[in-house]
Motif scaffolding. Structure first.
Motif, PDB file in Angstrom:
ATOM      1  N   ILE A 417       0.807  -1.214   0.000  1.00 57.05           N
ATOM      2  CA  ILE A 417       0.000   0.000   0.000  1.00 57.05           C
ATOM      3  C   ILE A 417       0.844   1.270   0.000  1.00 57.05           C
ATOM      4  O   ILE A 417       0.357   2.347  -0.310  1.00 57.05           O
ATOM      5  N   ASP A 418       2.132   1.137   0.310  1.00 56.09           N
ATOM      6  CA  ASP A 418       2.992   2.329   0.279  1.00 56.09           C
ATOM      7  C   ASP A 418       3.350   2.752  -1.145  1.00 56.09           C
ATOM      8  O   ASP A 418       3.902   3.830  -1.352  1.00 56.09           O
ATOM      9  N   LEU A 419       3.023   1.919  -2.137  1.00 61.22           N
ATOM     10  CA  LEU A 419       3.274   2.316  -3.530  1.00 61.22           C
ATOM     11  C   LEU A 419       2.279   3.370  -3.998  1.00 61.22           C
ATOM     12  O   LEU A 419       2.465   3.992  -5.042  1.00 61.22           O
ATOM     13  N   LEU A 420       1.198   3.517  -3.253  1.00 64.90           N
ATOM     14  CA  LEU A 420       0.156   4.512  -3.553  1.00 64.90           C
ATOM     15  C   LEU A 420      -0.474   4.303  -4.924  1.00 64.90           C
ATOM     16  O   LEU A 420      -0.757   5.258  -5.663  1.00 64.90           O
ATOM     17  N   ILE A 463       0.190   8.215   8.491  1.00 67.32           N
ATOM     18  CA  ILE A 463       0.211   6.768   8.229  1.00 67.32           C
ATOM     19  C   ILE A 463      -1.193   6.189   8.018  1.00 67.32           C
ATOM     20  O   ILE A 463      -1.401   5.369   7.117  1.00 67.32           O
ATOM     21  N   ASP A 464      -2.145   6.633   8.821  1.00 67.59           N
ATOM     22  CA  ASP A 464      -3.483   6.041   8.678  1.00 67.59           C
ATOM     23  C   ASP A 464      -4.046   6.265   7.279  1.00 67.59           C
ATOM     24  O   ASP A 464      -4.756   5.408   6.749  1.00 67.59           O
ATOM     25  N   SER A 465      -3.722   7.403   6.691  1.00 66.24           N
ATOM     26  CA  SER A 465      -4.277   7.718   5.368  1.00 66.24           C
ATOM     27  C   SER A 465      -3.660   6.842   4.292  1.00 66.24           C
ATOM     28  O   SER A 465      -4.221   6.706   3.197  1.00 66.24           O
ATOM     29  N   ARG A 466      -2.503   6.263   4.565  1.00 63.13           N
ATOM     30  CA  ARG A 466      -1.898   5.328   3.602  1.00 63.13           C
ATOM     31  C   ARG A 466      -2.466   3.927   3.800  1.00 63.13           C
ATOM     32  O   ARG A 466      -2.501   3.127   2.855  1.00 63.13           O
ATOM     33  N   ILE A 467      -2.859   3.613   5.013  1.00 65.87           N
ATOM     34  CA  ILE A 467      -3.381   2.264   5.292  1.00 65.87           C
ATOM     35  C   ILE A 467      -4.876   2.179   4.984  1.00 65.87           C
ATOM     36  O   ILE A 467      -5.341   1.215   4.381  1.00 65.87           O
TER      37      ILE A 467
END
Lengths: 678, 678
Positions: A417-420, A463-467
């Motif tokens: 999920i960090d690849l966006l 971080i929450d917005s990325r998860i």
């Protein structure tokens, strides 16, 4: 009068028979039947628990009541559940046959039956009952004046037994509160594995009583105490979640080697030193697999770490060992020759195999990233597939190979999920795609998957917005039937799920405003917010320019941090453009041109704001390009000007440039379609 | 072109000489001189520390850099400060003569000098230097494209040595993260005492190894471990803050007596039992001062608690002992007679005096709420003045009495932020009002004051909004010169201060939206937000109807939780009305009538939202009344209708009713003025 009409109308509408499509359940249950009628919720609503559950169900049921009360404001009377059969007359009856074990392949099924005057949750274990309570919360409906559950029957169980989220607490430390709220969110999405990446080149995050040097020298003061770890393991256990620690070796070892340089593989003139890394990337620091002291220290570390975690798995990383230190070290090269190890992979397998008994001693199985899967690796190990086309590999190839080779395996490729990347990428990434032919035994070895939240570019603020809410889509992929793949349904349900995650403390919505207020320097954030809904952070780690732009202490309070994949308004615009291109009515045209008008105004607003907000400056070129193109398209579409193709294409290309704000314009593809037909 | 003009203009304006009135400093320093010119901030900006400070300055300076970088996005190069004189060439030089001690009357002064190419902070102790860093952050200015500090000299020190915030973690438990972010906010306002209310009728919140029953039976699982407490004490120490624990005895003891009923004063038929209270209020549960076991247990508790806190003070509560159990217990009555104790006050003094040696053993002084101040009470005790007109006493009377009687004393009357009174009440509440005549010795005994955040109606979701930004005004009262009292200046500066508190994690702004989204059921919150800016939660504990409406598990996710004292728009409206009444120009009239137009629209919007949001229903009657009166006033003020006085007054009175949503309309007084002149 108007008021009463609306109230009456709403009452009428909402008491009509609920249809499946109106329910915002996630992950979608295996089976649901909706009946006629409703169960009306009142302040007298109570819960009773029978059977032989683990006491975690009391915590779960108490939290259920608090969340229900927070949503409805009913002032529910029941305070804390603490005993079996405390309220025999309660309207919600939960029965669990036995104590659930926090391990893989435990029974997590449940049956939920809502009638007009009674609700029952029956489950083999309390773990299933907890899932049933989450489903019940998601079933909550309302009229204009009251709350109710629709009469229904749900029969549910997970497709995969391993439904995980990995959080990297090494690159950017994530405090206890961040972990806890994410555990709550995971539980609400019926996820059951929290994989905790606790050590990497950028920091050692776990207190060890026998190795205090690790946190003293390699944590910058940011680490979890043993008590905090035990506390989090208990918190996770109470929510039906297994915690798996990861200590990444033999590579990714800069922090470990900062404390113990003597077990590193580097040769230096004089004393060898390592240091905690401040950038992202793959570094050379690698443990020396030929040094007995390496195993002494690791064994002692594993002894201490293992006792803190109750589960049966221990992740040893094993990824991205670049071999540079090994290749440069003659002693290590000689060791390879002496031991008939053909290459560094074999040497790493030699190393890995030495770890297995260290973990077995604590009844733990070794898990590692897919690089550990070599010919001589023990079949007891669990293979964590992560590489894909970005790494020059077939996407998920390691998963299939592992399953066919007799390994249990877990998929993270496609769940980074960090690849966006967009939601669809993750949601449609099936651990066992239909085109892959596997035997039943091989299929059974595919335990499930894990969303991976690497933390190079995330702090507690963003971080929450990325998860979330994207991980909810992955949770559904891992729980629900393989046939549940409708993107439209997913997006619709995700809006409610995203909103509901707030009650668990997830900050993805609220912290966006915080970041925008900072950028705007406390001015009105409306235009910034509008622009953020058109932009997406650069994908595939491009934001970080080879790991060099952002150091671990660089600011992550910027526009890209307020933006997210799946830019909300880009989706709306894309739909408007498609509709218009399919059918060029006046209304459809107006739907498109209204966007352009707004974007011209937005750009002017941003320029005005920027007079007192330096952080807005980097956004202006992109916003200006969008505004210029919008003006051109307005003129052309309204036939007030003939098309100047060169100008249009030039403006279009400007909309395709990456902004110095590390974002890209998510409406570009739709704009291109319009430019091409004009 | 327009864009460049604006940028140029802004650049011009902001580089002009800054004036004091433009600075948003809080608390306002004792002395500030602004010079000509600026210090331009760049990514090369670095900090160096010299002298003999406590290492807390390294943490403070590192945090300073991170906050500066988060605001400016400059990607400052310097990562972590860890050593003395690490960057001798740095532009910011901090020198501290000696290690600051975390105690009362320590030197907290500092001198800050900003020139065009260098900044220096000189302080006797690192505590002063930390304050200097906060002032420097508040001095930050920006043009449209860059950041700078104005050339200036600040010479600063506190007026009072005790500038505290009390948080009650007993009624509603407040997790570690809540405490830590509030400590950060306190430090940013140069506050130096955190008073931690750890036990009350509703719960025992501190782990005791020798008394595990306390948390097992009386905490519902919500308590701080000893490690967490030590961790928080260290966190506070790093920020220059003294932590004072409070264990409230002999009253407020329901939780303590739930675990140890044998030392209670109740007589029962058979076994005495107590239980943790779920409501607010004053309860009967009181320790038995005649039972030796009471002192045995307290002594053992104090032994354990004292070791966790490094400071020299221990708060034993001592308030609101209603005496009912004592009066009803013949043994206790006989004890009074036998010991010549004339009344319950004397008996309580007997009890209090027994505690003094228990604390002295740990080098701690006893502090207690003003009820402990009786004739025979030791002059070593610190008197915490809290009662006022609400309790039938002269406001702050106990403070004066204490100072005159030879006690050191701290003021909380007038600083009860949970009463939800207006900012002015707290800000203009001077610990030593000018009308009070005290000798220099007596004045010196007034140590300062403490904001008191009782937690009957606050959870982690809404607590910050009750504390901040109002506590910043109290912090200024306690730090700044007595002459700094301008409300207009305070309100102007507080807007920026409130915004900046966000970077410390304070959630007062972001969580308001969370609550409104919940109420709106995930619909557009604009109209709700507008209405919330007109309403204030009922004051003086009226929201809680004698402690009976809200139990400790009742929902605090409601409209009153999104509203706050000093409703933003009510202040704007009040100004518009005053301006209009002073000078009835067309423009001034329009300013007023524009409000009415908005409120009519707002009411319609709320009605529309309520069709799918039951939590909006309780707001509608008040919103409707406001809309109806607005329509009438529009007609009258625009001379489209003659005045119907009866109707107007009726509508006005409806605007003065308390809504079932537990709020009141903050524009009522201004509306009344308008109705009266029409």
């Amino acid at each position: 009068m108007k008021y009463f009409l609306i109230v009456l109308l709403a009452h009428f509408i909402s008491n009509a028979q609920i249809k499946e499509g109106q329910l915002d359940l996630m992950p979608w249950p295996q089976k649901i039947n909706l009946g006629a009628g409703t169960f009306a919720l009142s302040k007298n609503f109570k819960v009773n628990i029978t059977g032989n559950p683990n006491p975690r169900i009391f915590i779960g049921a108490t939290n259920f009541l608090r969340r229900l009360d927070g949503r409805t404001g009913l002032f529910l009377e029941q305070a804390f559940l603490t005993k079996i059969n405390e309220k025999p007359e309660a309207e919600l009856q939960i029965n669990c046959v036995r104590n659930g074990k926090i391990e893989i392949n435990e029974d997590e099924s449940y049956q939920l039956v809502v009638t007009s005057n009674k609700i029952t949750i029956n489950a083999t274990t309390d773990l299933g009952a907890l899932h049933g309570l989450e489903t019940l919360l998601q079933l909550l409906q309302n009229s204009s004046t009251s709350y109710y559950f629709p009469v229904s029957t749900v029969s549910d169980f997970p497709r995969f037994t391993w439904r995980g989220l990995m959080i990297d607490a090494a690159r950017h430390f994530q405090p206890v509160a961040v972990i806890k709220r994410n555990l709550d969110a995971m539980a609400s999405m019926k996820m059951n594995v929290f994989h905790w990446h606790l050590a990497d080149d950028q920091g050692w995050r776990i207190e060890l009583k026998n190795h205090p040097k690790l946190t003293e020298l390699a944590s910058d003061g940011y680490f979890y105490s043993q008590e905090e770890i035990k506390n989090i393991v208990k918190y996770a256990d109470d929510r039906g979640i297994l915690v798996i620690p990861e200590i990444d070796v033999p590579g990714h070892a800069s922090a470990l080697l900062t404390a113990y340089p003597e077990i590193g593989s580097a040769i230096a003139n004089g004393k060898v030193t390592y240091e905690v890394q401040r950038n992202s990337g793959i570094f050379n620091a690698t443990l020396d697999p030929t040094n007995p002291k390496t195993y002494e220290i690791l064994s002692s570390i594993f002894d201490e770490v293992s006792l803190l975690f109750s589960g049966s798995y221990f992740h040893i990383g094993g990824d991205e060992n670049n071999g540079k230190e090994w290749n440069a070290n003659p002693t290590i090269q000689k060791f390879k020759q002496d031991n008939n190890l053909m290459n560094n992979h074999d040497l790493q397998t030699y190393f890995n195999m030495k770890l297995i008994p260290m973990l077995k001693k604590h009844n733990k199985k070794l898990m590692g990233w897919e690089e550990i899967m070599t010919e001589n690796m023990s079949k007891d190990a669990i293979i964590h597939a992560w590489r894909g086309t970005n790494e020059g590999q077939e996407a998920g190839g390691a998963l299939v190979k592992a399953a066919k080779s007799g390994y249990n395996t877990v998929l993270s490729n496609g769940y980074y999920i960090d690849l966006l990347l967009g939601l669809e990428t993750h949601y449609l990434n099936d651990p066992i795609p239909k085109k892959i032919i596997l035997s039943p035994e091989e299929k059974a070895r595919v335990l499930g998957g894990e969303a991976a939240m690497w933390s190079e570019l995330v702090t507690p603020l963003n971080i929450d917005s990325r998860i979330w809410p994207r991980t909810a889509a992955i949770a559904e992929r891992l729980w629900s039937s393989q046939e549940v793949t409708d993107m439209k349904s997913l997006r619709k349900r995700l809006k409610t799920i995203s909103f509901r995650l707030e009650e668990l403390g997830i900050t993805h919505l609220r912290n966006k405003e915080v970041i925008l207020r900072n950028i705007s320097n406390n001015q009105d954030t409306q235009s910034l917010n509008n622009f953020s809904n058109l932009c997406e952070p650069l994908k595939n780690y491009k934001r970080n320019g080879g790991g060099k732009k952002y150091r671990m202490h660089s600011p992550l309070t910027l526009f890209a941090d307020a933006c997210n994949a799946d830019a909300a308004q880009a989706l709306d615009f894309s739909e408007a453009v498609s509709t218009y291109l399919d059918n060029k009515t006046v209304d459809n045209k107006r739907a498109v041109t209204n966007f352009f008008k707004k974007w011209v105004v937005m750009n002017n607003d941003l320029i005005a704001l920027s007079a007192n907000a330096p952080l807005i400056q980097p956004l202006l070129p992109l916003s200006q390009s969008l505004s210029d193109l919008s003006e051109q398209l307005l003129l052309v579409m309204n036939k007030k000007q003939t098309v100047n193709s060169t100008l249009m294409e030039d403006l279009l290309e400007k909309c395709n440039t990456r902004s110095p704000a590390d974002v890209e314009l998510a409406v570009y593809t739709s704009l291109k379609k319009l430019v091409e037909i004009n």
